[in-house]
Design a protein around this motif. Structure first.
Motif, PDB file in Angstrom:
ATOM      1  N   ASP A 268       0.834  -1.213   0.000  1.00  0.00           N
ATOM      2  CA  ASP A 268       0.000   0.000   0.000  1.00  0.00           C
ATOM      3  C   ASP A 268       0.865   1.258   0.000  1.00  0.00           C
ATOM      4  O   ASP A 268       0.527   2.263  -0.634  1.00  0.00           O
ATOM      5  CB  ASP A 268      -0.915   0.013   1.231  1.00  0.00           C
ATOM      6  CG  ASP A 268      -2.072  -0.967   1.096  1.00  0.00           C
ATOM      7  OD1 ASP A 268      -2.300  -1.455  -0.028  1.00  0.00           O
ATOM      8  OD2 ASP A 268      -2.738  -1.250   2.111  1.00  0.00           O
ATOM      9  N   ASP A 273      -1.778   2.335  -5.643  1.00  0.00           N
ATOM     10  CA  ASP A 273      -2.630   2.403  -6.833  1.00  0.00           C
ATOM     11  C   ASP A 273      -3.707   1.332  -6.709  1.00  0.00           C
ATOM     12  O   ASP A 273      -3.435   0.148  -6.910  1.00  0.00           O
ATOM     13  CB  ASP A 273      -1.799   2.172  -8.103  1.00  0.00           C
ATOM     14  CG  ASP A 273      -2.657   2.206  -9.372  1.00  0.00           C
ATOM     15  OD1 ASP A 273      -3.844   2.592  -9.277  1.00  0.00           O
ATOM     16  OD2 ASP A 273      -2.138   1.847 -10.447  1.00  0.00           O
ATOM     17  N   PRO A 274      -4.937   1.718  -6.338  1.00  0.00           N
ATOM     18  CA  PRO A 274      -5.998   0.738  -6.109  1.00  0.00           C
ATOM     19  C   PRO A 274      -6.271  -0.172  -7.309  1.00  0.00           C
ATOM     20  O   PRO A 274      -6.824  -1.261  -7.143  1.00  0.00           O
ATOM     21  CB  PRO A 274      -7.217   1.607  -5.798  1.00  0.00           C
ATOM     22  CG  PRO A 274      -6.655   2.913  -5.334  1.00  0.00           C
ATOM     23  CD  PRO A 274      -5.387   3.092  -6.102  1.00  0.00           C
ATOM     24  N   LYS A 275      -5.896   0.262  -8.522  1.00  0.00           N
ATOM     25  CA  LYS A 275      -6.138  -0.550  -9.706  1.00  0.00           C
ATOM     26  C   LYS A 275      -5.009  -1.536  -9.982  1.00  0.00           C
ATOM     27  O   LYS A 275      -5.148  -2.410 -10.844  1.00  0.00           O
ATOM     28  CB  LYS A 275      -6.328   0.351 -10.929  1.00  0.00           C
ATOM     29  CG  LYS A 275      -7.565   1.246 -10.838  1.00  0.00           C
ATOM     30  CD  LYS A 275      -7.748   2.081 -12.093  1.00  0.00           C
ATOM     31  CE  LYS A 275      -8.990   2.962 -12.001  1.00  0.00           C
ATOM     32  NZ  LYS A 275      -9.183   3.797 -13.221  1.00  0.00           N
ATOM     33  N   ASN A 276      -3.906  -1.409  -9.289  1.00  0.00           N
ATOM     34  CA  ASN A 276      -2.768  -2.308  -9.479  1.00  0.00           C
ATOM     35  C   ASN A 276      -3.145  -3.712  -9.009  1.00  0.00           C
ATOM     36  O   ASN A 276      -3.674  -3.895  -7.909  1.00  0.00           O
ATOM     37  CB  ASN A 276      -1.561  -1.778  -8.700  1.00  0.00           C
ATOM     38  CG  ASN A 276      -0.330  -2.616  -8.932  1.00  0.00           C
ATOM     39  OD1 ASN A 276      -0.174  -3.681  -8.339  1.00  0.00           O
ATOM     40  ND2 ASN A 276       0.568  -2.131  -9.785  1.00  0.00           N
ATOM     41  N   HIS A 277      -2.856  -4.735  -9.838  1.00  0.00           N
ATOM     42  CA  HIS A 277      -3.255  -6.108  -9.525  1.00  0.00           C
ATOM     43  C   HIS A 277      -2.549  -6.628  -8.277  1.00  0.00           C
ATOM     44  O   HIS A 277      -3.152  -7.344  -7.462  1.00  0.00           O
ATOM     45  CB  HIS A 277      -2.974  -7.029 -10.714  1.00  0.00           C
ATOM     46  CG  HIS A 277      -3.863  -6.765 -11.897  1.00  0.00           C
ATOM     47  ND1 HIS A 277      -5.223  -6.951 -11.856  1.00  0.00           N
ATOM     48  CD2 HIS A 277      -3.582  -6.307 -13.153  1.00  0.00           C
ATOM     49  CE1 HIS A 277      -5.761  -6.636 -13.032  1.00  0.00           C
ATOM     50  NE2 HIS A 277      -4.782  -6.231 -13.837  1.00  0.00           N
ATOM     51  N   GLN A 279      -1.492  -4.905  -5.715  1.00  0.00           N
ATOM     52  CA  GLN A 279      -2.084  -4.286  -4.536  1.00  0.00           C
ATOM     53  C   GLN A 279      -3.462  -4.859  -4.248  1.00  0.00           C
ATOM     54  O   GLN A 279      -3.821  -5.056  -3.080  1.00  0.00           O
ATOM     55  CB  GLN A 279      -2.188  -2.770  -4.718  1.00  0.00           C
ATOM     56  CG  GLN A 279      -2.714  -2.061  -3.472  1.00  0.00           C
ATOM     57  CD  GLN A 279      -2.581  -0.561  -3.549  1.00  0.00           C
ATOM     58  OE1 GLN A 279      -2.088  -0.031  -4.525  1.00  0.00           O
ATOM     59  NE2 GLN A 279      -3.016   0.140  -2.506  1.00  0.00           N
ATOM     60  N   ARG A 280      -4.212  -5.151  -5.277  1.00  0.00           N
ATOM     61  CA  ARG A 280      -5.543  -5.733  -5.063  1.00  0.00           C
ATOM     62  C   ARG A 280      -5.442  -7.107  -4.416  1.00  0.00           C
ATOM     63  O   ARG A 280      -6.248  -7.455  -3.548  1.00  0.00           O
ATOM     64  CB  ARG A 280      -6.297  -5.813  -6.399  1.00  0.00           C
ATOM     65  CG  ARG A 280      -6.663  -4.428  -6.958  1.00  0.00           C
ATOM     66  CD  ARG A 280      -7.260  -4.506  -8.349  1.00  0.00           C
ATOM     67  NE  ARG A 280      -8.564  -5.151  -8.357  1.00  0.00           N
ATOM     68  CZ  ARG A 280      -9.293  -5.363  -9.454  1.00  0.00           C
ATOM     69  NH1 ARG A 280      -8.824  -4.939 -10.629  1.00  0.00           N
ATOM     70  NH2 ARG A 280     -10.462  -5.935  -9.384  1.00  0.00           N
ATOM     71  N   ASP A 283      -4.330  -6.638  -0.813  1.00  0.00           N
ATOM     72  CA  ASP A 283      -5.422  -6.081  -0.021  1.00  0.00           C
ATOM     73  C   ASP A 283      -6.351  -7.176   0.484  1.00  0.00           C
ATOM     74  O   ASP A 283      -6.942  -7.052   1.570  1.00  0.00           O
ATOM     75  CB  ASP A 283      -6.225  -5.069  -0.849  1.00  0.00           C
ATOM     76  CG  ASP A 283      -5.537  -3.722  -0.959  1.00  0.00           C
ATOM     77  OD1 ASP A 283      -4.575  -3.495  -0.195  1.00  0.00           O
ATOM     78  OD2 ASP A 283      -5.938  -2.902  -1.808  1.00  0.00           O
TER      79      ASP A 283
END
Length: 465
Positions: A268, A273-277, A279-280, A283
């Protein structure tokens, strides 16, 4: 602000609360906390009932309609239990698996086999820190005290030189590092990031445990020199097991949720970048629920199966782990109800109005409030939850790291000077065979050292982060 708080404060004038309103709310807070303290300390009423009654008294003293006060309390209880209840349950299951399978004993024996006489206090604080991650404080004491007494007796060590580091390791984890109930509840109340709080909590916990453990134990051993009480050396939990899990796989299982949550926090910070795979994915797997659930599922095999547990034994272990936490869940939930009542009657806004003119750091203020409640009630968990509710409005506008530090300041204050109204005080006294004066000179002062050192580290980190 919640719907309830909007409803309850709808009749209040816009802008800052008047001085008369401040006075009434201040008195209401003092009355509510006083009722909780008196019920717990004088009447020995369970903390769940005390917090429930205190919340209703707070609402009444603040002039809120009783139906609204009840609604606030129940809403806060429900949201708190839904937020941290499952995590506490999963932590309890993992801790029970660790204890019953002999995994905790395996960690202890492996580290002690490699530790010499001089390094023994350091080995004990390391053992307590590792074992203390998934275990509740009381369970950790029950697991470690037999080891402390055996090591002190067989190695002819001072009981304080061995015992204080173990207690310090457990206490630091209990007060500062999630997934313990207090830190989790404070994170939920203040709205802090769990991964960041975990990372900073570990960063503060390590030097704090060193100072309060191996270093302070030198002083404690000079003040109190007692032999391990022979009659109090109980049988070790894994003595009847034919086999137990290995050291490496046990440590890996215990550290799995910590690694997953820290990985999420790191990604994080680096990616953002919330759209980064990547990071998803982190998360999801780094969320507290998934991280602890993964550790429990892995532990069923790496700990339970490795100890020879069949399906029935595993099911029994899980079932037995949940019964003892009923009281903890209710206390944490009632603390959340008390917190919500504080917010909904306007105490949060009052603190914000006052704090604008104060030169006291919000972190120091959080610590002082937690210290006061800890000294009065004797409960670190009650102190953490109540103080977090009071200082939650101060987190508004804070950075992610400073919000996490606010949680840790509350946790540090909740550990200050354990004394005769704390169950942990009596557990340590009886297990170590000390009198009240000796327990104050060792255990109580050790808790104070932890509280003060961790506060200093929180303030220092706030200057650089």
């Amino acid at each position: 602000m919640s719907t309830l708080s909007v409803e309850m404060l709808a009749a209040a004038p816009a802008g800052p609360i008047t001085s008369a309103g401040h006075a009434q709310l201040g008195i209401a807070v003092l009355v509510g906390i006083a009722v909780i303290v008196l019920l717990i300390t004088r009447l020995k009423l369970h903390a769940f009932l005390s917090l429930t009654i205190g919340s209703l008294v707070l609402g009444a003293a603040a002039g809120a309609p009783m139906d609204k006060a009840i609604a606030s309390f129940t809403a806060g209880l429900g949201s708190t239990v839904s937020g941290v209840g499952v995590l506490i349950a999963l932590g309890a299951i993992l801790g029970k698996l660790l204890a019953d399978s002999g995994g905790a004993d395996q960690i202890v024996d492996t580290i002690l086999a490699k530790a010499g006489p001089r390094s023994m206090p350091w080995a004990m604080v390391l053992i307590a820190g590792v074992i203390g991650l998934p275990l509740f404080f009381e369970v950790g004491i029950v697991l470690l005290i037999p080891v402390v007494l055996l090591v002190a007796k067989r190695g002819n060590h001072s009981l304080m030189r061995i015992g204080i580091p173990a207690l310090a390791g457990l206490s630091v984890m209990h007060g500062l590092v999630p997934p313990h109930p207090g830190p989790l509840a404070a994170i939920d109340a203040i709205g802090a990031n769990l991964g960041v709080t975990l990372a900073l909590g570990v960063l503060i916990a390590v030097p704090t445990a060193v100072v309060a453990g191996p270093l302070f134990s030198r002083v404690a051993a000079r003040w109190v020199d007692i032999a391990p009480p022979e009659k109090l050396i109980p049988q070790r939990p894994s003595a009847e097991l034919e086999r137990r899990p290995g050291f490496g796989v046990t440590v890996t299982t215990v550290m799995l949720p910590v690694v997953l949550m820290l990985a999420k926090a790191l990604v994080d910070i680096v990616v953002d970048d919330p759209k980064n795979h990547v990071q998803r994915v982190t998360d999801v797997i780094g969320s507290p629920l998934i991280a602890l659930l993964a550790a429990v599922l892995v532990g069923l095999f790496t700990l339970g199966r490795a100890a020879g547990f069949g399906r029935d034994r595993l099911a029994g272990t899980v079932e037995k782990s949940l019964a003892p936490i009923a009281g903890i869940l209710l206390i944490v939930g009632a603390g959340g109800g008390f917190k919500q009542t504080l917010i909904d009657v306007g105490v949060g806004r009052m603190i914000l109005d006052f704090s604008k003119d104060w030169s006291v750091s919000a972190l120091l203020l959080a610590w002082l409030i937690a210290v006061g409640i800890r000294l009065a009630t004797g409960s670190a968990t009650v102190a953490t939850i109540s103080a977090a509710g009071l200082v939650a409005p101060l987190a508004e506008g804070m950075s992610t790291t400073h919000t996490a530090l606010l949680v840790l300041a509350v946790g540090a204050g909740s550990l200050f000077f354990s004394h005769v109204n704390d169950a942990g005080f009596w557990m340590v006294k009886e297990y170590f065979g000390m009198d009240v004066g000796q327990t104050i000179k060792t255990w109580s002062l050790m808790e104070t050292v932890i509280s003060v050192v961790s506060l200093v580290l929180v303030l220092l980190l706030s200057l650089v982060l």
